[in-house]
Design a protein around this motif. Structure first.
Motif, PDB file in Angstrom:
ATOM      1  N   LEU A  66       0.937  -1.171   0.072  1.00 32.74           N
ATOM      2  CA  LEU A  66       0.196  -0.078  -0.024  1.00 32.74           C
ATOM      3  C   LEU A  66       0.719   1.238  -0.090  1.00 32.74           C
ATOM      4  N   THR A  67       1.989   1.094   0.705  1.00 36.46           N
ATOM      5  CA  THR A  67       2.932   2.416   0.776  1.00 36.46           C
ATOM      6  C   THR A  67       3.335   2.656  -0.805  1.00 36.46           C
ATOM      7  N   GLU A  68       3.790   1.578  -1.429  1.00 37.24           N
ATOM      8  CA  GLU A  68       4.414   1.641  -2.901  1.00 37.24           C
ATOM      9  C   GLU A  68       3.020   2.192  -3.781  1.00 37.24           C
ATOM     10  N   ALA A  69       1.820   1.671  -3.532  1.00 36.97           N
ATOM     11  CA  ALA A  69       0.743   2.425  -4.134  1.00 36.97           C
ATOM     12  C   ALA A  69       0.459   3.746  -3.890  1.00 36.97           C
ATOM     13  N   SER A  70       0.900   4.241  -2.532  1.00 28.19           N
ATOM     14  CA  SER A  70       0.696   5.564  -2.185  1.00 28.19           C
ATOM     15  C   SER A  70       1.774   6.530  -2.958  1.00 28.19           C
ATOM     16  N   HIS A  71       2.856   5.915  -3.514  1.00 29.27           N
ATOM     17  CA  HIS A  71       3.608   6.628  -4.114  1.00 29.27           C
ATOM     18  C   HIS A  71       3.451   6.919  -5.628  1.00 29.27           C
ATOM     19  N   HIS A  72       2.374   6.272  -6.020  1.00 27.41           N
ATOM     20  CA  HIS A  72       1.903   5.940  -7.614  1.00 27.41           C
ATOM     21  C   HIS A  72       0.368   6.294  -7.327  1.00 27.41           C
ATOM     22  N   LEU A  73      -0.159   7.349  -6.878  1.00 30.06           N
ATOM     23  CA  LEU A  73      -1.663   7.583  -6.822  1.00 30.06           C
ATOM     24  C   LEU A  73      -2.230   8.109  -8.225  1.00 30.06           C
ATOM     25  N   ASP A  74      -1.465   8.383  -9.115  1.00 30.56           N
ATOM     26  CA  ASP A  74      -1.884   8.341 -10.524  1.00 30.56           C
ATOM     27  C   ASP A  74      -2.085   7.210 -11.416  1.00 30.56           C
ATOM     28  N   ASN A  75      -1.306   6.284 -10.806  1.00 30.36           N
ATOM     29  CA  ASN A  75      -1.181   4.826 -11.661  1.00 30.36           C
ATOM     30  C   ASN A  75      -1.093   3.539 -10.805  1.00 30.36           C
ATOM     31  N   ILE A  76      -2.303   3.432  -9.906  1.00 27.17           N
ATOM     32  CA  ILE A  76      -2.236   2.453  -8.829  1.00 27.17           C
ATOM     33  C   ILE A  76      -2.265   0.962  -9.506  1.00 27.17           C
ATOM     34  N   PRO A  77      -3.088   1.038 -10.717  1.00 23.03           N
ATOM     35  CA  PRO A  77      -2.894  -0.307 -11.362  1.00 23.03           C
ATOM     36  C   PRO A  77      -1.797  -0.907 -11.854  1.00 23.03           C
ATOM     37  N   GLY A  78      -0.935   0.226 -12.391  1.00 16.99           N
ATOM     38  CA  GLY A  78       0.463  -0.007 -12.798  1.00 16.99           C
ATOM     39  C   GLY A  78       1.251  -0.448 -11.696  1.00 16.99           C
ATOM     40  N   ALA A  79       1.325   0.281 -10.627  1.00 17.64           N
ATOM     41  CA  ALA A  79       1.982   0.042  -9.205  1.00 17.64           C
ATOM     42  C   ALA A  79       1.894  -1.381  -8.857  1.00 17.64           C
TER      43      ALA A  79
END
Ligand code: HEM
Length: 141
Positions: A66-79
């Motif tokens: 989730l932390t990783e996703a929080s760094h990519h809030l414009d591309n969560i599916p990609g992250a």
């Protein structure tokens, strides 16, 4: 979609969780296992006691993702693309369970950070966790 306000709220509170991944991730999982016992079937052989080494190790993985996703809030599916493959093709987790875990992550945050989880932040976090759930279940067919 996440608004600029949502992103600011998420980025303000999530580091508090990210600083204690095993403890808080483990607590969220433990609450899910207690309230939704069927979710235990995905973890054969697990020690389901509160703060067991396995629950904490797995909680840490979930929070770090989730932390990783929080760094990519414009591309969560990609992250989360690889995790999406894992949950859809290998684990075949029933999509409804993501709503359960999302709820228990929010409850855990409310218990530990009651002053930070005001209702706007709650709403933004709920949208974030829903977006993660959608990303992780998007490859089901
Ligand atoms: C594995 C994240 C929801 C069941 C994992 C892993 C991560 C992860 C990071 C480890 C992947 C690896 O080792 O490469 C997440 C996130 C979720 C989520 C971010 C939603 C916020 C769920 C739900 C279930 C579930 C709702 C089932 C109730 C599993 C299982 C494994 C796994 C069974 C494999 C455990 C193992 O064998 O070590 N998940 N997960 N996940 N997840 Fe999830």
């Amino acid at each position: 979609a996440l608004t600029a306000d949502d992103k600011a709220h998420i980025q303000a509170i999530w580091p508090c969780v990210a600083a204690h991944p095993a403890e808080l991730g483990g607590e969220a999982l433990h609450r899910m296992f207690v309230c939704h016992p069927k979710t235990k079937t995905y973890f054969p052989g697990f020690d389901f006691h509160k703060d067991s080494a396995q629950i904490k190790a797995h909680g840490k993985k979930v929070v770090n993702a989730l932390t990783e996703a929080s760094h990519h809030l414009d591309n969560i599916p990609g992250a989360l693309s690889k995790l999406s493959d894992l949950h859809a093709y290998d684990l075949r987790v029933d999509p409804g369970n993501f709503d359960h875990l999302r709820h228990h992550i929010l409850v855990t945050m409310g218990c530990h950070f009651p002053d930070k989880l005001d209702c706007c932040t709650h709403q933004s976090m709920d949208k974030f966790l829903a977006a993660v759930g959608n990303a992780l279940t998007s490859k089901y067919r």
